[in-house]
Write a protein that holds these residues in place. Structure first.
Motif, PDB file in Angstrom:
ATOM      1  N   THR A   1       0.835  -1.205   0.000  1.00  0.00           N
ATOM      2  CA  THR A   1       0.000   0.000   0.000  1.00  0.00           C
ATOM      3  C   THR A   1       0.867   1.252   0.000  1.00  0.00           C
ATOM      4  O   THR A   1       0.635   2.190  -0.762  1.00  0.00           O
ATOM      5  CB  THR A   1      -0.920   0.009   1.237  1.00  0.00           C
ATOM      6  OG1 THR A   1      -1.735  -1.150   1.232  1.00  0.00           O
ATOM      7  CG2 THR A   1      -1.797   1.248   1.250  1.00  0.00           C
ATOM      8  N   VAL A   2       1.882   1.267   0.856  1.00  0.00           N
ATOM      9  CA  VAL A   2       2.780   2.417   0.931  1.00  0.00           C
ATOM     10  C   VAL A   2       3.497   2.622  -0.398  1.00  0.00           C
ATOM     11  O   VAL A   2       3.699   3.759  -0.845  1.00  0.00           O
ATOM     12  CB  VAL A   2       3.795   2.239   2.085  1.00  0.00           C
ATOM     13  CG1 VAL A   2       4.845   3.341   2.047  1.00  0.00           C
ATOM     14  CG2 VAL A   2       3.080   2.238   3.426  1.00  0.00           C
ATOM     15  N   GLN A   3       3.876   1.527  -1.042  1.00  0.00           N
ATOM     16  CA  GLN A   3       4.587   1.640  -2.307  1.00  0.00           C
ATOM     17  C   GLN A   3       3.741   2.323  -3.372  1.00  0.00           C
ATOM     18  O   GLN A   3       4.251   3.099  -4.187  1.00  0.00           O
ATOM     19  CB  GLN A   3       5.013   0.246  -2.793  1.00  0.00           C
ATOM     20  CG  GLN A   3       5.990   0.280  -3.960  1.00  0.00           C
ATOM     21  CD  GLN A   3       7.253   1.048  -3.633  1.00  0.00           C
ATOM     22  OE1 GLN A   3       7.821   0.884  -2.557  1.00  0.00           O
ATOM     23  NE2 GLN A   3       7.701   1.900  -4.548  1.00  0.00           N
ATOM     24  N   VAL A   4       2.441   2.075  -3.356  1.00  0.00           N
ATOM     25  CA  VAL A   4       1.539   2.754  -4.289  1.00  0.00           C
ATOM     26  C   VAL A   4       1.539   4.250  -4.031  1.00  0.00           C
ATOM     27  O   VAL A   4       1.624   5.065  -4.960  1.00  0.00           O
ATOM     28  CB  VAL A   4       0.104   2.186  -4.181  1.00  0.00           C
ATOM     29  CG1 VAL A   4      -0.871   3.044  -5.000  1.00  0.00           C
ATOM     30  CG2 VAL A   4       0.063   0.751  -4.673  1.00  0.00           C
ATOM     31  N   LEU A   5       1.470   4.646  -2.765  1.00  0.00           N
ATOM     32  CA  LEU A   5       1.474   6.065  -2.427  1.00  0.00           C
ATOM     33  C   LEU A   5       2.799   6.711  -2.810  1.00  0.00           C
ATOM     34  O   LEU A   5       2.834   7.836  -3.315  1.00  0.00           O
ATOM     35  CB  LEU A   5       1.202   6.255  -0.931  1.00  0.00           C
ATOM     36  CG  LEU A   5      -0.141   5.732  -0.409  1.00  0.00           C
ATOM     37  CD1 LEU A   5      -0.275   6.047   1.083  1.00  0.00           C
ATOM     38  CD2 LEU A   5      -1.308   6.330  -1.172  1.00  0.00           C
ATOM     39  N   LEU A   6       3.903   6.006  -2.579  1.00  0.00           N
ATOM     40  CA  LEU A   6       5.210   6.564  -2.905  1.00  0.00           C
ATOM     41  C   LEU A   6       5.369   6.772  -4.407  1.00  0.00           C
ATOM     42  O   LEU A   6       5.953   7.767  -4.850  1.00  0.00           O
ATOM     43  CB  LEU A   6       6.318   5.642  -2.396  1.00  0.00           C
ATOM     44  CG  LEU A   6       6.510   5.560  -0.883  1.00  0.00           C
ATOM     45  CD1 LEU A   6       7.557   4.511  -0.539  1.00  0.00           C
ATOM     46  CD2 LEU A   6       6.913   6.906  -0.305  1.00  0.00           C
TER      47      LEU A   6
ATOM     48  N   VAL B   1       1.181   8.945  -5.687  1.00  0.00           N
ATOM     49  CA  VAL B   1       0.335   9.958  -5.046  1.00  0.00           C
ATOM     50  C   VAL B   1       1.182  11.049  -4.392  1.00  0.00           C
ATOM     51  O   VAL B   1       1.899  10.796  -3.420  1.00  0.00           O
ATOM     52  CB  VAL B   1      -0.609   9.333  -3.995  1.00  0.00           C
ATOM     53  CG1 VAL B   1      -1.555  10.399  -3.443  1.00  0.00           C
ATOM     54  CG2 VAL B   1      -1.396   8.177  -4.611  1.00  0.00           C
ATOM     55  N   ASP B   2       1.090  12.261  -4.929  1.00  0.00           N
ATOM     56  CA  ASP B   2       1.879  13.394  -4.433  1.00  0.00           C
ATOM     57  C   ASP B   2       1.083  14.304  -3.506  1.00  0.00           C
ATOM     58  O   ASP B   2       1.617  15.255  -2.965  1.00  0.00           O
ATOM     59  CB  ASP B   2       2.402  14.212  -5.626  1.00  0.00           C
ATOM     60  CG  ASP B   2       3.409  15.271  -5.201  1.00  0.00           C
ATOM     61  OD1 ASP B   2       4.306  14.949  -4.403  1.00  0.00           O
ATOM     62  OD2 ASP B   2       3.293  16.428  -5.663  1.00  0.00           O
TER      63      ASP B   2
ATOM     64  N   GLU C   1      -5.393  13.091  -1.619  1.00  0.00           N
ATOM     65  CA  GLU C   1      -5.598  11.947  -2.501  1.00  0.00           C
ATOM     66  C   GLU C   1      -5.100  10.665  -1.844  1.00  0.00           C
ATOM     67  O   GLU C   1      -5.702   9.587  -2.008  1.00  0.00           O
ATOM     68  CB  GLU C   1      -4.875  12.182  -3.828  1.00  0.00           C
ATOM     69  CG  GLU C   1      -4.886  11.005  -4.787  1.00  0.00           C
ATOM     70  CD  GLU C   1      -6.272  10.616  -5.288  1.00  0.00           C
ATOM     71  OE1 GLU C   1      -6.398   9.517  -5.858  1.00  0.00           O
ATOM     72  OE2 GLU C   1      -7.219  11.410  -5.103  1.00  0.00           O
ATOM     73  N   ALA C   2      -4.010  10.765  -1.072  1.00  0.00           N
ATOM     74  CA  ALA C   2      -3.496   9.589  -0.369  1.00  0.00           C
ATOM     75  C   ALA C   2      -4.509   9.069   0.646  1.00  0.00           C
ATOM     76  O   ALA C   2      -4.710   7.854   0.776  1.00  0.00           O
ATOM     77  CB  ALA C   2      -2.189   9.937   0.330  1.00  0.00           C
ATOM     78  N   LEU C   3      -5.155   9.974   1.361  1.00  0.00           N
ATOM     79  CA  LEU C   3      -6.182   9.566   2.318  1.00  0.00           C
ATOM     80  C   LEU C   3      -7.358   8.892   1.609  1.00  0.00           C
ATOM     81  O   LEU C   3      -7.905   7.895   2.088  1.00  0.00           O
ATOM     82  CB  LEU C   3      -6.669  10.775   3.119  1.00  0.00           C
ATOM     83  CG  LEU C   3      -5.688  11.320   4.156  1.00  0.00           C
ATOM     84  CD1 LEU C   3      -6.143  12.696   4.644  1.00  0.00           C
ATOM     85  CD2 LEU C   3      -5.563  10.363   5.336  1.00  0.00           C
TER      86      LEU C   3
END
Length: 224
Positions: A182-187, A190-191, A195-197
């Motif tokens: 999940t974190v890897q997708v945000l990294l 998602v800037d 949107e990350a939330l």
């Protein structure tokens, strides 16, 4: 193929208020305890009361004898219309969240281990910094706070502790909202923390509790 062990870079990300020694005391402690900090990023507002603290930090890090080989950077927190003077509104708080989220994300993308200071600046900064940490932290990243009997307010700004100063640096547990994937997708994608939330709530790995919690944050934000 080289047999040399790759050295992982470690960065201290700190927020600044009127007391610059909150930055250097923690940095000194981390270095003494074996954390190889190679870079420090200080996030700050454009408030007049913060300016003397910035000047004090600039002077400290411009002296190569104090922290040789350490890269010092500072960034002003920016809102939609430019630098913010204080965290005086919800919009200011979300501007800070965006700044700290992007700072942590950038460090993680570079493969750096993040040390996040929750010491300096307004309490709102620590609260929103923890939100960013919960979204982006990996297993080796750390958040830190300081418990101290030393009174920092006043004209004297001792940038380094003396042996007689009583203080403790304590780790702050960070409960991450997602797994490594999940974190890897945000990294990677998602800037923006908003949107990350939103993305985070959609991930099926979230428990019902965290899904409801994030929905509450999003509801407050959408009505702000």
């Amino acid at each position: 193929m080289s047999s040399e062990k790759k050295v992982t870079q470690e960065i201290l990300i700190a927020t600044l208020g009127t007391e610059p020694q909150g930055v250097t005391w923690l940095l000194d402690w981390l270095l003494v305890h074996g954390y190889p900090i190679r870079e420090i990023l200080v996030l700050h507002t454009q408030s007049d009361v913060v300016k003397p603290a910035l000047e004090k930090l600039d002077a400290e890090f411009e002296s190569s004898a104090t922290y040789p080989g350490l890269c010092y950077r500072r960034e002003v927190i920016r809102g939609e219309v430019g630098p913010i003077r204080d965290l005086a509104s919800e919009q200011d708080a979300w501007a800070f969240l965006r700044a700290i989220y992007r700072a942590i994300r950038r460090a993680r993308q570079l493969g750096q281990i993040v040390h996040l200071s929750l010491i300096g600046g307004r309490k709102t900064m620590a609260v929103y910094a923890m939100v960013a940490a919960q979204l982006l932290f990996g297993e080796h990243d750390r958040a830190w706070h300081m418990i101290s009997d030393v009174h920092w307010s006043g004209s004297e700004k001792r940038m380094h502790p003396s042996p007689s100063d009583r203080f403790q640096v304590v780790p702050v547990p960070v409960v991450r909202w997602g797994d490594a994937a999940t974190v890897q997708v945000l990294l990677s994608e998602v800037d923006d923390p908003w949107e990350a939330l939103r993305r985070q709530r959609e991930f099926t790995l979230l428990t019902p509790y965290w899904g409801s919690y994030l929905l509450g944050i999003m509801s407050v934000r959408s009505h702000g």
